[in-house]
Scaffold this motif. Structure first.
Motif, PDB file in Angstrom:
ATOM      1  N   ILE A  35      45.594 107.037   6.973  1.00  0.00           N
ATOM      2  CA  ILE A  35      45.643 105.604   7.295  1.00  0.00           C
ATOM      3  C   ILE A  35      45.293 104.776   6.065  1.00  0.00           C
ATOM      4  O   ILE A  35      45.984 103.804   5.730  1.00  0.00           O
ATOM      5  CB  ILE A  35      44.686 105.291   8.469  1.00  0.00           C
ATOM      6  N   LEU A  36      44.233 105.144   5.377  1.00  0.00           N
ATOM      7  CA  LEU A  36      43.819 104.407   4.176  1.00  0.00           C
ATOM      8  C   LEU A  36      44.834 104.555   3.049  1.00  0.00           C
ATOM      9  O   LEU A  36      45.073 103.610   2.295  1.00  0.00           O
ATOM     10  CB  LEU A  36      42.439 104.880   3.717  1.00  0.00           C
ATOM     11  N   THR A  37      45.446 105.728   2.934  1.00  0.00           N
ATOM     12  CA  THR A  37      46.463 105.942   1.898  1.00  0.00           C
ATOM     13  C   THR A  37      47.646 105.031   2.118  1.00  0.00           C
ATOM     14  O   THR A  37      48.131 104.390   1.179  1.00  0.00           O
ATOM     15  CB  THR A  37      46.916 107.421   1.903  1.00  0.00           C
ATOM     16  N   GLN A  38      48.131 104.952   3.345  1.00  0.00           N
ATOM     17  CA  GLN A  38      49.280 104.089   3.629  1.00  0.00           C
ATOM     18  C   GLN A  38      48.936 102.614   3.443  1.00  0.00           C
ATOM     19  O   GLN A  38      49.782 101.828   3.047  1.00  0.00           O
ATOM     20  CB  GLN A  38      49.785 104.326   5.045  1.00  0.00           C
ATOM     21  N   ARG A  39      47.704 102.259   3.716  1.00  0.00           N
ATOM     22  CA  ARG A  39      47.325 100.859   3.635  1.00  0.00           C
ATOM     23  C   ARG A  39      47.097 100.381   2.201  1.00  0.00           C
ATOM     24  O   ARG A  39      47.474  99.268   1.844  1.00  0.00           O
ATOM     25  CB  ARG A  39      46.066 100.615   4.460  1.00  0.00           C
ATOM     26  N   TYR A  40      46.483 101.217   1.358  1.00  0.00           N
ATOM     27  CA  TYR A  40      46.047 100.748   0.046  1.00  0.00           C
ATOM     28  C   TYR A  40      46.847 101.278  -1.137  1.00  0.00           C
ATOM     29  O   TYR A  40      46.639 100.831  -2.257  1.00  0.00           O
ATOM     30  CB  TYR A  40      44.564 101.085  -0.165  1.00  0.00           C
ATOM     31  N   ILE A  41      47.732 102.228  -0.927  1.00  0.00           N
ATOM     32  CA  ILE A  41      48.559 102.728  -2.031  1.00  0.00           C
ATOM     33  C   ILE A  41      49.996 102.307  -1.768  1.00  0.00           C
ATOM     34  O   ILE A  41      50.583 102.687  -0.758  1.00  0.00           O
ATOM     35  CB  ILE A  41      48.457 104.262  -2.156  1.00  0.00           C
ATOM     36  N   PRO A  42      50.584 101.517  -2.673  1.00  0.00           N
ATOM     37  CA  PRO A  42      51.967 101.068  -2.476  1.00  0.00           C
ATOM     38  C   PRO A  42      52.947 102.245  -2.433  1.00  0.00           C
ATOM     39  O   PRO A  42      52.727 103.285  -3.072  1.00  0.00           O
ATOM     40  CB  PRO A  42      52.243 100.189  -3.703  1.00  0.00           C
ATOM     41  N   ALA A  43      54.035 102.076  -1.710  1.00  0.00           N
ATOM     42  CA  ALA A  43      54.999 103.151  -1.505  1.00  0.00           C
ATOM     43  C   ALA A  43      55.662 103.597  -2.806  1.00  0.00           C
ATOM     44  O   ALA A  43      56.027 104.751  -2.943  1.00  0.00           O
ATOM     45  CB  ALA A  43      56.059 102.718  -0.499  1.00  0.00           C
ATOM     46  N   GLY A  44      55.820 102.738  -3.792  1.00  0.00           N
ATOM     47  CA  GLY A  44      56.491 103.107  -5.036  1.00  0.00           C
ATOM     48  C   GLY A  44      55.550 103.625  -6.108  1.00  0.00           C
ATOM     49  O   GLY A  44      55.936 103.739  -7.266  1.00  0.00           O
ATOM     50  N   SER A  45      54.335 103.973  -5.746  1.00  0.00           N
ATOM     51  CA  SER A  45      53.340 104.410  -6.726  1.00  0.00           C
ATOM     52  C   SER A  45      53.687 105.777  -7.301  1.00  0.00           C
ATOM     53  O   SER A  45      54.339 106.590  -6.664  1.00  0.00           O
ATOM     54  CB  SER A  45      51.963 104.496  -6.080  1.00  0.00           C
ATOM     55  N   ASP A  46      53.209 106.014  -8.513  1.00  0.00           N
ATOM     56  CA  ASP A  46      53.384 107.310  -9.158  1.00  0.00           C
ATOM     57  C   ASP A  46      52.343 108.274  -8.587  1.00  0.00           C
ATOM     58  O   ASP A  46      51.169 108.227  -8.944  1.00  0.00           O
ATOM     59  CB  ASP A  46      53.217 107.162 -10.671  1.00  0.00           C
ATOM     60  N   THR A  47      52.786 109.150  -7.691  1.00  0.00           N
ATOM     61  CA  THR A  47      51.851 110.035  -6.996  1.00  0.00           C
ATOM     62  C   THR A  47      51.194 111.037  -7.944  1.00  0.00           C
ATOM     63  O   THR A  47      50.043 111.405  -7.740  1.00  0.00           O
ATOM     64  CB  THR A  47      52.556 110.787  -5.853  1.00  0.00           C
ATOM     65  N   LYS A  48      51.914 111.470  -8.983  1.00  0.00           N
ATOM     66  CA  LYS A  48      51.323 112.424  -9.930  1.00  0.00           C
ATOM     67  C   LYS A  48      50.137 111.794 -10.648  1.00  0.00           C
ATOM     68  O   LYS A  48      49.098 112.434 -10.826  1.00  0.00           O
ATOM     69  CB  LYS A  48      52.366 112.880 -10.941  1.00  0.00           C
ATOM     70  N   LEU A  49      50.285 110.539 -11.047  1.00  0.00           N
ATOM     71  CA  LEU A  49      49.200 109.850 -11.737  1.00  0.00           C
ATOM     72  C   LEU A  49      47.993 109.675 -10.810  1.00  0.00           C
ATOM     73  O   LEU A  49      46.850 109.865 -11.237  1.00  0.00           O
ATOM     74  CB  LEU A  49      49.676 108.490 -12.259  1.00  0.00           C
ATOM     75  N   ILE A  50      48.241 109.353  -9.568  1.00  0.00           N
ATOM     76  CA  ILE A  50      47.143 109.177  -8.612  1.00  0.00           C
ATOM     77  C   ILE A  50      46.382 110.484  -8.425  1.00  0.00           C
ATOM     78  O   ILE A  50      45.151 110.508  -8.431  1.00  0.00           O
ATOM     79  CB  ILE A  50      47.680 108.642  -7.265  1.00  0.00           C
ATOM     80  N   VAL A  51      47.099 111.600  -8.290  1.00  0.00           N
ATOM     81  CA  VAL A  51      46.442 112.902  -8.113  1.00  0.00           C
ATOM     82  C   VAL A  51      45.667 113.285  -9.366  1.00  0.00           C
ATOM     83  O   VAL A  51      44.541 113.789  -9.281  1.00  0.00           O
ATOM     84  CB  VAL A  51      47.475 113.988  -7.731  1.00  0.00           C
ATOM     85  N   ILE A  52      46.217 113.024 -10.555  1.00  0.00           N
ATOM     86  CA  ILE A  52      45.501 113.331 -11.805  1.00  0.00           C
ATOM     87  C   ILE A  52      44.217 112.526 -11.890  1.00  0.00           C
ATOM     88  O   ILE A  52      43.154 113.053 -12.239  1.00  0.00           O
ATOM     89  CB  ILE A  52      46.416 113.080 -13.024  1.00  0.00           C
ATOM     90  N   VAL A  53      44.278 111.251 -11.545  1.00  0.00           N
ATOM     91  CA  VAL A  53      43.072 110.408 -11.565  1.00  0.00           C
ATOM     92  C   VAL A  53      42.055 110.918 -10.550  1.00  0.00           C
ATOM     93  O   VAL A  53      40.852 110.977 -10.839  1.00  0.00           O
ATOM     94  CB  VAL A  53      43.433 108.926 -11.312  1.00  0.00           C
ATOM     95  N   MET A  54      42.516 111.320  -9.361  1.00  0.00           N
ATOM     96  CA  MET A  54      41.595 111.858  -8.352  1.00  0.00           C
ATOM     97  C   MET A  54      40.924 113.134  -8.846  1.00  0.00           C
ATOM     98  O   MET A  54      39.721 113.316  -8.670  1.00  0.00           O
ATOM     99  CB  MET A  54      42.345 112.144  -7.044  1.00  0.00           C
ATOM    100  N   GLU A  55      41.680 114.018  -9.484  1.00  0.00           N
ATOM    101  CA  GLU A  55      41.104 115.277  -9.960  1.00  0.00           C
ATOM    102  C   GLU A  55      40.106 115.030 -11.095  1.00  0.00           C
ATOM    103  O   GLU A  55      39.048 115.656 -11.134  1.00  0.00           O
ATOM    104  CB  GLU A  55      42.209 116.242 -10.405  1.00  0.00           C
ATOM    105  N   PHE A  56      40.416 114.128 -12.011  1.00  0.00           N
ATOM    106  CA  PHE A  56      39.470 113.822 -13.082  1.00  0.00           C
ATOM    107  C   PHE A  56      38.211 113.153 -12.526  1.00  0.00           C
ATOM    108  O   PHE A  56      37.106 113.396 -13.025  1.00  0.00           O
ATOM    109  CB  PHE A  56      40.109 112.954 -14.164  1.00  0.00           C
ATOM    110  N   SER A  57      38.370 112.326 -11.502  1.00  0.00           N
ATOM    111  CA  SER A  57      37.178 111.707 -10.912  1.00  0.00           C
ATOM    112  C   SER A  57      36.294 112.762 -10.249  1.00  0.00           C
ATOM    113  O   SER A  57      35.066 112.656 -10.273  1.00  0.00           O
ATOM    114  CB  SER A  57      37.566 110.608  -9.922  1.00  0.00           C
ATOM    115  N   LYS A  58      36.894 113.821  -9.675  1.00  0.00           N
ATOM    116  CA  LYS A  58      36.103 114.912  -9.110  1.00  0.00           C
ATOM    117  C   LYS A  58      35.345 115.656 -10.204  1.00  0.00           C
ATOM    118  O   LYS A  58      34.191 116.052 -10.005  1.00  0.00           O
ATOM    119  CB  LYS A  58      37.002 115.884  -8.352  1.00  0.00           C
ATOM    120  N   ILE A  59      35.985 115.866 -11.355  1.00  0.00           N
ATOM    121  CA  ILE A  59      35.321 116.529 -12.478  1.00  0.00           C
ATOM    122  C   ILE A  59      34.142 115.697 -12.957  1.00  0.00           C
ATOM    123  O   ILE A  59      33.042 116.215 -13.189  1.00  0.00           O
ATOM    124  CB  ILE A  59      36.317 116.792 -13.621  1.00  0.00           C
TER     125      ILE A  59
END
Length: 129
Positions: A35-59
């Motif tokens: 629900i939060l993903t659909q609401r706050y991430i635009p449909a045309g976003s670069d999903t690879k970049l979002i996942v890379i940022v998420m993984e680096f934030s976990k590190i």
């Protein structure tokens, strides 16, 4: 004094209240994520970049927790030195590298699914329940 770190009650009859609380938080997070993903991430976003940022934030978050925990004496003696003791490139790759890559691919596919489908369709299609 030894602490119970297994999450099971000392009587062996079930989970501790703390374990149940964290499992409940995980269930809420799993339910709200599409629900939060659909609401706050635009449909045309670069999903690879979002996942890379998420993984680096976990590190960064994990490294911060290890640093703070070792400074307080909660991560055991040695902190970073003990964390890297006994590791080689081969053991790191097999124990941590391969699962991290697989988990990143899973996150990429889940994020793409969250952006393409309604949240209730994701619950019906997702094998991770």
């Amino acid at each position: 004094m030894s602490r119970n770190t297994t999450g099971l009650s000392s009587g062996g009859g079930g989970l501790t209240p703390k374990a149940l609380f964290y499992m409940s938080l995980l269930a809420v997070q799993f339910g709200l994520q599409p629900i939060l993903t659909q609401r706050y991430i635009p449909a045309g976003s670069d999903t690879k970049l979002i996942v890379i940022v998420m993984e680096f934030s976990k590190i960064i978050l994990g490294s911060t927790m290890l640093t703070i925990g070792s400074a307080r004496g909660q991560a055991g003696e040695g902190g970073w030195a003990k964390a890297f003791d006994g590791w080689s490139i081969k053991s790191w790759f097999t124990v941590a590298g391969v699962p991290a890559v697989l988990y990143s691919i899973q996150n990429l596919l889940a994020l793409t699914g969250n952006l393409c489908y309604y949240y209730y369709e994701i619950f019906l299609l997702s094998p991770i329940k």
